[in-house]
Write an enzyme that holds these catalytic residues in place. Structure first.
Site, PDB file in Angstrom:
ATOM      1  N   GLY A  86      43.399  39.947  38.758  1.00  0.00           N
ATOM      2  CA  GLY A  86      42.491  40.818  39.497  1.00  0.00           C
ATOM      3  C   GLY A  86      42.963  40.993  40.923  1.00  0.00           C
TER       4      GLY A  86
ATOM      5  N   GLN B 187      42.692  43.123  49.809  1.00  0.00           N
ATOM      6  CA  GLN B 187      43.832  42.194  49.736  1.00  0.00           C
ATOM      7  C   GLN B 187      45.163  42.876  50.045  1.00  0.00           C
ATOM      8  OE1 GLN B 187      42.491  40.486  45.735  1.00  0.00           O
ATOM      9  NE2 GLN B 187      43.467  38.720  46.712  1.00  0.00           N
TER      10      GLN B 187
ATOM     11  N   CYS C  52      43.124  32.373  43.962  1.00  0.00           N
ATOM     12  CA  CYS C  52      43.103  33.703  44.588  1.00  0.00           C
ATOM     13  C   CYS C  52      44.506  34.010  45.093  1.00  0.00           C
ATOM     14  CB  CYS C  52      42.115  33.686  45.754  1.00  0.00           C
ATOM     15  SG  CYS C  52      42.035  35.254  46.648  1.00  0.00           S
ATOM     16  N   LEU C  53      44.957  35.235  44.861  1.00  0.00           N
ATOM     17  CA  LEU C  53      46.303  35.614  45.314  1.00  0.00           C
ATOM     18  C   LEU C  53      46.418  35.557  46.836  1.00  0.00           C
ATOM     19  CD1 LEU C  53      46.978  38.650  42.921  1.00  0.00           C
ATOM     20  CD2 LEU C  53      47.926  36.337  42.743  1.00  0.00           C
TER      21      LEU C  53
ATOM     22  N   HIS D 165      34.434  37.230  41.455  1.00  0.00           N
ATOM     23  CA  HIS D 165      35.419  36.899  42.490  1.00  0.00           C
ATOM     24  C   HIS D 165      35.869  38.156  43.246  1.00  0.00           C
ATOM     25  CE1 HIS D 165      39.116  34.597  43.898  1.00  0.00           C
ATOM     26  NE2 HIS D 165      39.486  35.847  44.098  1.00  0.00           N
ATOM     27  N   GLU D 166      36.185  39.207  42.479  1.00  0.00           N
ATOM     28  CA  GLU D 166      36.728  40.423  43.124  1.00  0.00           C
ATOM     29  C   GLU D 166      35.643  41.161  43.909  1.00  0.00           C
ATOM     30  OE1 GLU D 166      39.805  40.465  43.278  1.00  0.00           O
ATOM     31  OE2 GLU D 166      40.287  39.187  41.571  1.00  0.00           O
TER      32      GLU D 166
ATOM     33  N   HIS E  64      35.301  39.743  47.238  1.00  0.00           N
ATOM     34  CA  HIS E  64      36.311  40.230  48.195  1.00  0.00           C
ATOM     35  C   HIS E  64      35.819  41.476  48.939  1.00  0.00           C
ATOM     36  CE1 HIS E  64      39.941  37.838  47.875  1.00  0.00           C
ATOM     37  NE2 HIS E  64      39.961  37.916  46.552  1.00  0.00           N
TER      38      HIS E  64
HETATM   39 NI    NI Z   1      40.974  36.683  45.225  1.00  0.00          NI
END
Ligand code: NI
Length: 169
Positions: A45, A50, A92-93, A134-135, A138
């Site tokens: 995701g 991001q 998380c990236l 989660h997304e 963000h």
């Molecule tokens: Ni994330």
């Protein structure tokens, strides 16, 4: 095009992103770049902030490109109902190499619009419910570490500070 992913500490990750209100070729290009970036990471995701664009746009694919039917691109997503609870490891990236158990709903119903502005609704369960939660966080400037205990959060923060000091963040 694969874009760099912002890491914890970037101010864009802390902003409340703006709703998408024009469904243009530019928007499609942003989404395509997000998909490329998500697959190359690899990740399941990605949220537009991001990559430094503070609009309410997400890409999700639990198959990481293996199954085209699993790709979700959604603008202005909102959790309209949720059910149950799950606690599993989450990463998380934007916070690479850290993961912790986070409590999330077991099921969510998410409503938004697609890249053409047409209404889109998804039922997510298990990992998909976690990923949506989660997304969408963000898009509100919230990161998974915000959902940990203060102790766990400060341990991670301190490790990141050390990494940053050493030029490794
Ligand atoms: Ni994330």
């Amino acid at each position: 095009m694969i874009l760099p992913i912002l890491k914890y500490g970037a101010p864009e990750l802390r902003e409340v992103s703006k709703p998408v209100d024009s469904f243009t070729a530019d928007l499609e290009e942003i989404a395509r770049n997000m998909i490329d970036t998500m697959y190359s990471s690899p990740g399941i995701g990605l949220a537009a902030p991001q990559i430094g664009i503070n609009i309410r746009l997400l890409t999700i694919d639990l198959s990481v490109g293996e199954d085209p039917g699993q790709l979700i691109v959604i603008c202005n997503p909102e959790i309209v109902s949720s059910e149950g609870e799950q606690k599993n490891d989450e990463g998380c990236l934007s916070i690479p190499d850290f993961s912790e158990a986070v409590v999330r709903p077991q099921k969510v119903v998410v409503r938004g619009v697609d890249l053409k502005g047409e209404e889109a609704t998804y039922n997510g369960e298990g990992l998909l419910a976690r990923c949506f939660s989660h997304e969408i966080d963000h898009l509100n400037g919230v990161l998974f570490i915000d959902r940990l205990s203060p102790l766990k959060r400060s341990l991670i923060r301190n490790k990141i500070k050390k990494l940053a000091k050493a030029g490794n963040w």
